[in-house]
Design a protein around this motif. Sequence first.
Motif, PDB file in Angstrom:
ATOM      1  N   SER A  40       0.823  -1.203   0.000  1.00  0.00           N
ATOM      2  CA  SER A  40       0.000   0.000   0.000  1.00  0.00           C
ATOM      3  C   SER A  40       0.859   1.256   0.000  1.00  0.00           C
ATOM      4  O   SER A  40       0.621   2.196  -0.774  1.00  0.00           O
ATOM      5  CB  SER A  40      -0.922  -0.009   1.226  1.00  0.00           C
ATOM      6  OG  SER A  40      -1.628   1.208   1.325  1.00  0.00           O
ATOM      7  N   ARG A  41       1.867   1.285   0.849  1.00  0.00           N
ATOM      8  CA  ARG A  41       2.735   2.466   0.936  1.00  0.00           C
ATOM      9  C   ARG A  41       3.559   2.681  -0.327  1.00  0.00           C
ATOM     10  O   ARG A  41       3.930   3.799  -0.645  1.00  0.00           O
ATOM     11  CB  ARG A  41       3.651   2.352   2.147  1.00  0.00           C
ATOM     12  CG  ARG A  41       2.889   2.546   3.447  1.00  0.00           C
ATOM     13  CD  ARG A  41       3.794   2.523   4.633  1.00  0.00           C
ATOM     14  NE  ARG A  41       3.023   2.811   5.835  1.00  0.00           N
ATOM     15  CZ  ARG A  41       3.513   2.779   7.053  1.00  0.00           C
ATOM     16  NH1 ARG A  41       4.798   2.482   7.239  1.00  0.00           N
ATOM     17  NH2 ARG A  41       2.753   3.044   8.089  1.00  0.00           N
ATOM     18  N   LEU A  42       3.820   1.596  -1.052  1.00  0.00           N
ATOM     19  CA  LEU A  42       4.545   1.708  -2.319  1.00  0.00           C
ATOM     20  C   LEU A  42       3.623   2.024  -3.497  1.00  0.00           C
ATOM     21  O   LEU A  42       4.077   2.206  -4.616  1.00  0.00           O
ATOM     22  CB  LEU A  42       5.321   0.418  -2.603  1.00  0.00           C
ATOM     23  CG  LEU A  42       6.516   0.155  -1.686  1.00  0.00           C
ATOM     24  CD1 LEU A  42       7.074  -1.246  -1.917  1.00  0.00           C
ATOM     25  CD2 LEU A  42       7.591   1.205  -1.896  1.00  0.00           C
ATOM     26  N   GLY A  43       2.319   2.054  -3.243  1.00  0.00           N
ATOM     27  CA  GLY A  43       1.364   2.357  -4.298  1.00  0.00           C
ATOM     28  C   GLY A  43       1.170   1.226  -5.286  1.00  0.00           C
ATOM     29  O   GLY A  43       0.806   1.447  -6.436  1.00  0.00           O
ATOM     30  N   VAL A  44       1.382  -0.007  -4.827  1.00  0.00           N
ATOM     31  CA  VAL A  44       1.225  -1.175  -5.705  1.00  0.00           C
ATOM     32  C   VAL A  44      -0.264  -1.473  -5.858  1.00  0.00           C
ATOM     33  O   VAL A  44      -0.992  -1.571  -4.873  1.00  0.00           O
ATOM     34  CB  VAL A  44       1.970  -2.401  -5.129  1.00  0.00           C
ATOM     35  CG1 VAL A  44       1.726  -3.627  -5.985  1.00  0.00           C
ATOM     36  CG2 VAL A  44       3.455  -2.107  -4.995  1.00  0.00           C
ATOM     37  N   GLY A  45      -0.702  -1.606  -7.100  1.00  0.00           N
ATOM     38  CA  GLY A  45      -2.108  -1.887  -7.355  1.00  0.00           C
ATOM     39  C   GLY A  45      -2.281  -2.643  -8.661  1.00  0.00           C
ATOM     40  O   GLY A  45      -1.301  -3.090  -9.265  1.00  0.00           O
ATOM     41  N   ARG A  94       3.756  -3.382 -11.928  1.00  0.00           N
ATOM     42  CA  ARG A  94       4.747  -4.434 -12.185  1.00  0.00           C
ATOM     43  C   ARG A  94       5.750  -4.407 -11.043  1.00  0.00           C
ATOM     44  O   ARG A  94       6.354  -3.367 -10.770  1.00  0.00           O
ATOM     45  CB  ARG A  94       5.427  -4.212 -13.529  1.00  0.00           C
ATOM     46  CG  ARG A  94       4.442  -4.421 -14.674  1.00  0.00           C
ATOM     47  CD  ARG A  94       5.017  -4.117 -16.013  1.00  0.00           C
ATOM     48  NE  ARG A  94       6.341  -4.715 -16.152  1.00  0.00           N
ATOM     49  CZ  ARG A  94       7.089  -4.599 -17.222  1.00  0.00           C
ATOM     50  NH1 ARG A  94       6.668  -3.904 -18.248  1.00  0.00           N
ATOM     51  NH2 ARG A  94       8.275  -5.163 -17.278  1.00  0.00           N
ATOM     52  N   VAL A  95       5.922  -5.549 -10.373  1.00  0.00           N
ATOM     53  CA  VAL A  95       6.776  -5.642  -9.194  1.00  0.00           C
ATOM     54  C   VAL A  95       7.786  -6.760  -9.415  1.00  0.00           C
ATOM     55  O   VAL A  95       7.432  -7.844  -9.864  1.00  0.00           O
ATOM     56  CB  VAL A  95       5.933  -5.944  -7.928  1.00  0.00           C
ATOM     57  CG1 VAL A  95       6.823  -6.118  -6.722  1.00  0.00           C
ATOM     58  CG2 VAL A  95       4.889  -4.860  -7.708  1.00  0.00           C
ATOM     59  N   LEU A  96       9.034  -6.488  -9.073  1.00  0.00           N
ATOM     60  CA  LEU A  96      10.080  -7.502  -9.118  1.00  0.00           C
ATOM     61  C   LEU A  96      10.510  -7.789  -7.688  1.00  0.00           C
ATOM     62  O   LEU A  96      10.964  -6.890  -6.980  1.00  0.00           O
ATOM     63  CB  LEU A  96      11.277  -7.013  -9.935  1.00  0.00           C
ATOM     64  CG  LEU A  96      12.491  -7.951  -9.977  1.00  0.00           C
ATOM     65  CD1 LEU A  96      12.117  -9.292 -10.608  1.00  0.00           C
ATOM     66  CD2 LEU A  96      13.634  -7.293 -10.743  1.00  0.00           C
ATOM     67  N   VAL A 103       1.408 -10.333  -2.434  1.00  0.00           N
ATOM     68  CA  VAL A 103       1.301  -9.017  -3.051  1.00  0.00           C
ATOM     69  C   VAL A 103       0.466  -9.101  -4.330  1.00  0.00           C
ATOM     70  O   VAL A 103      -0.414  -8.277  -4.562  1.00  0.00           O
ATOM     71  CB  VAL A 103       2.694  -8.395  -3.315  1.00  0.00           C
ATOM     72  CG1 VAL A 103       2.590  -7.148  -4.167  1.00  0.00           C
ATOM     73  CG2 VAL A 103       3.387  -8.081  -1.988  1.00  0.00           C
ATOM     74  N   ALA A 104       0.720 -10.106  -5.141  1.00  0.00           N
ATOM     75  CA  ALA A 104      -0.038 -10.267  -6.387  1.00  0.00           C
ATOM     76  C   ALA A 104      -1.522 -10.520  -6.108  1.00  0.00           C
ATOM     77  O   ALA A 104      -2.398  -9.892  -6.725  1.00  0.00           O
ATOM     78  CB  ALA A 104       0.543 -11.403  -7.211  1.00  0.00           C
ATOM     79  N   SER A 105      -1.807 -11.420  -5.181  1.00  0.00           N
ATOM     80  CA  SER A 105      -3.211 -11.760  -4.923  1.00  0.00           C
ATOM     81  C   SER A 105      -3.971 -10.640  -4.210  1.00  0.00           C
ATOM     82  O   SER A 105      -5.158 -10.458  -4.438  1.00  0.00           O
ATOM     83  CB  SER A 105      -3.311 -13.065  -4.134  1.00  0.00           C
ATOM     84  OG  SER A 105      -2.690 -12.944  -2.877  1.00  0.00           O
ATOM     85  N   GLU A 106      -3.291  -9.871  -3.378  1.00  0.00           N
ATOM     86  CA  GLU A 106      -3.960  -8.791  -2.634  1.00  0.00           C
ATOM     87  C   GLU A 106      -4.128  -7.519  -3.442  1.00  0.00           C
ATOM     88  O   GLU A 106      -5.041  -6.751  -3.196  1.00  0.00           O
ATOM     89  CB  GLU A 106      -3.172  -8.473  -1.358  1.00  0.00           C
ATOM     90  CG  GLU A 106      -3.241  -9.543  -0.297  1.00  0.00           C
ATOM     91  CD  GLU A 106      -4.612  -9.638   0.373  1.00  0.00           C
ATOM     92  OE1 GLU A 106      -5.269  -8.590   0.533  1.00  0.00           O
ATOM     93  OE2 GLU A 106      -4.996 -10.752   0.742  1.00  0.00           O
ATOM     94  N   THR A 107      -3.204  -7.280  -4.388  1.00  0.00           N
ATOM     95  CA  THR A 107      -3.220  -5.979  -5.093  1.00  0.00           C
ATOM     96  C   THR A 107      -3.615  -6.070  -6.562  1.00  0.00           C
ATOM     97  O   THR A 107      -3.955  -5.066  -7.154  1.00  0.00           O
ATOM     98  CB  THR A 107      -1.820  -5.341  -5.026  1.00  0.00           C
ATOM     99  OG1 THR A 107      -0.900  -6.131  -5.799  1.00  0.00           O
ATOM    100  CG2 THR A 107      -1.348  -5.171  -3.601  1.00  0.00           C
ATOM    101  N   GLY A 108      -3.529  -7.256  -7.146  1.00  0.00           N
ATOM    102  CA  GLY A 108      -3.787  -7.375  -8.576  1.00  0.00           C
ATOM    103  C   GLY A 108      -2.582  -7.005  -9.430  1.00  0.00           C
ATOM    104  O   GLY A 108      -2.683  -6.891 -10.645  1.00  0.00           O
ATOM    105  N   ALA A 109      -1.423  -6.799  -8.776  1.00  0.00           N
ATOM    106  CA  ALA A 109      -0.207  -6.439  -9.505  1.00  0.00           C
ATOM    107  C   ALA A 109       0.361  -7.666 -10.207  1.00  0.00           C
ATOM    108  O   ALA A 109       0.078  -8.806  -9.838  1.00  0.00           O
ATOM    109  CB  ALA A 109       0.832  -5.864  -8.540  1.00  0.00           C
ATOM    110  N   ASN A 110       1.188  -7.417 -11.210  1.00  0.00           N
ATOM    111  CA  ASN A 110       1.946  -8.479 -11.868  1.00  0.00           C
ATOM    112  C   ASN A 110       3.282  -8.563 -11.160  1.00  0.00           C
ATOM    113  O   ASN A 110       4.100  -7.640 -11.242  1.00  0.00           O
ATOM    114  CB  ASN A 110       2.156  -8.141 -13.354  1.00  0.00           C
ATOM    115  CG  ASN A 110       0.861  -8.050 -14.089  1.00  0.00           C
ATOM    116  OD1 ASN A 110       0.027  -8.938 -13.995  1.00  0.00           O
ATOM    117  ND2 ASN A 110       0.673  -6.981 -14.823  1.00  0.00           N
ATOM    118  N   VAL A 111       3.505  -9.652 -10.427  1.00  0.00           N
ATOM    119  CA  VAL A 111       4.716  -9.802  -9.614  1.00  0.00           C
ATOM    120  C   VAL A 111       5.581 -10.901 -10.184  1.00  0.00           C
ATOM    121  O   VAL A 111       5.103 -11.998 -10.442  1.00  0.00           O
ATOM    122  CB  VAL A 111       4.359 -10.104  -8.135  1.00  0.00           C
ATOM    123  CG1 VAL A 111       5.628 -10.219  -7.311  1.00  0.00           C
ATOM    124  CG2 VAL A 111       3.439  -9.019  -7.575  1.00  0.00           C
TER     125      VAL A 111
END
Length: 95
Positions: free
Chosen positions: A61-66, A70-72, A85-93
């Motif tokens: 949340s603090r990093l603005g991941v949504g 795209r997260v590495l 992180v992927a399942s909670e935010t919908g981001a591509n990790v």
Amino acid sequence: MFEMDSFTGTPDQMQYVKDYYETLNHLCAIGNYEKMYLPPLLDPERDTYSNQKLYEKRMASRLGVGPGSRVLDIGCGRGRVAHLVASETGANVTG
């Protein structure tokens, strides 16, 4: 002991680092530690694993991941943090 990404310590200091992680690995194996780190105690009423999840959600949340982010995850181990992180935010990790 470390300078940027290089180890600059003595062989004895390197052994301390190895011993630390070996001990931590054993402690995590016998306790309720799904992941290889001890989180800050965010909720004293919850166990370690629940505090890990709270910490990871707060971090994302603090990093603005949504959705669509795209997260590495470097050094992801078994990928448990990446999965949460992927399942909670919908981001591509990736990790």
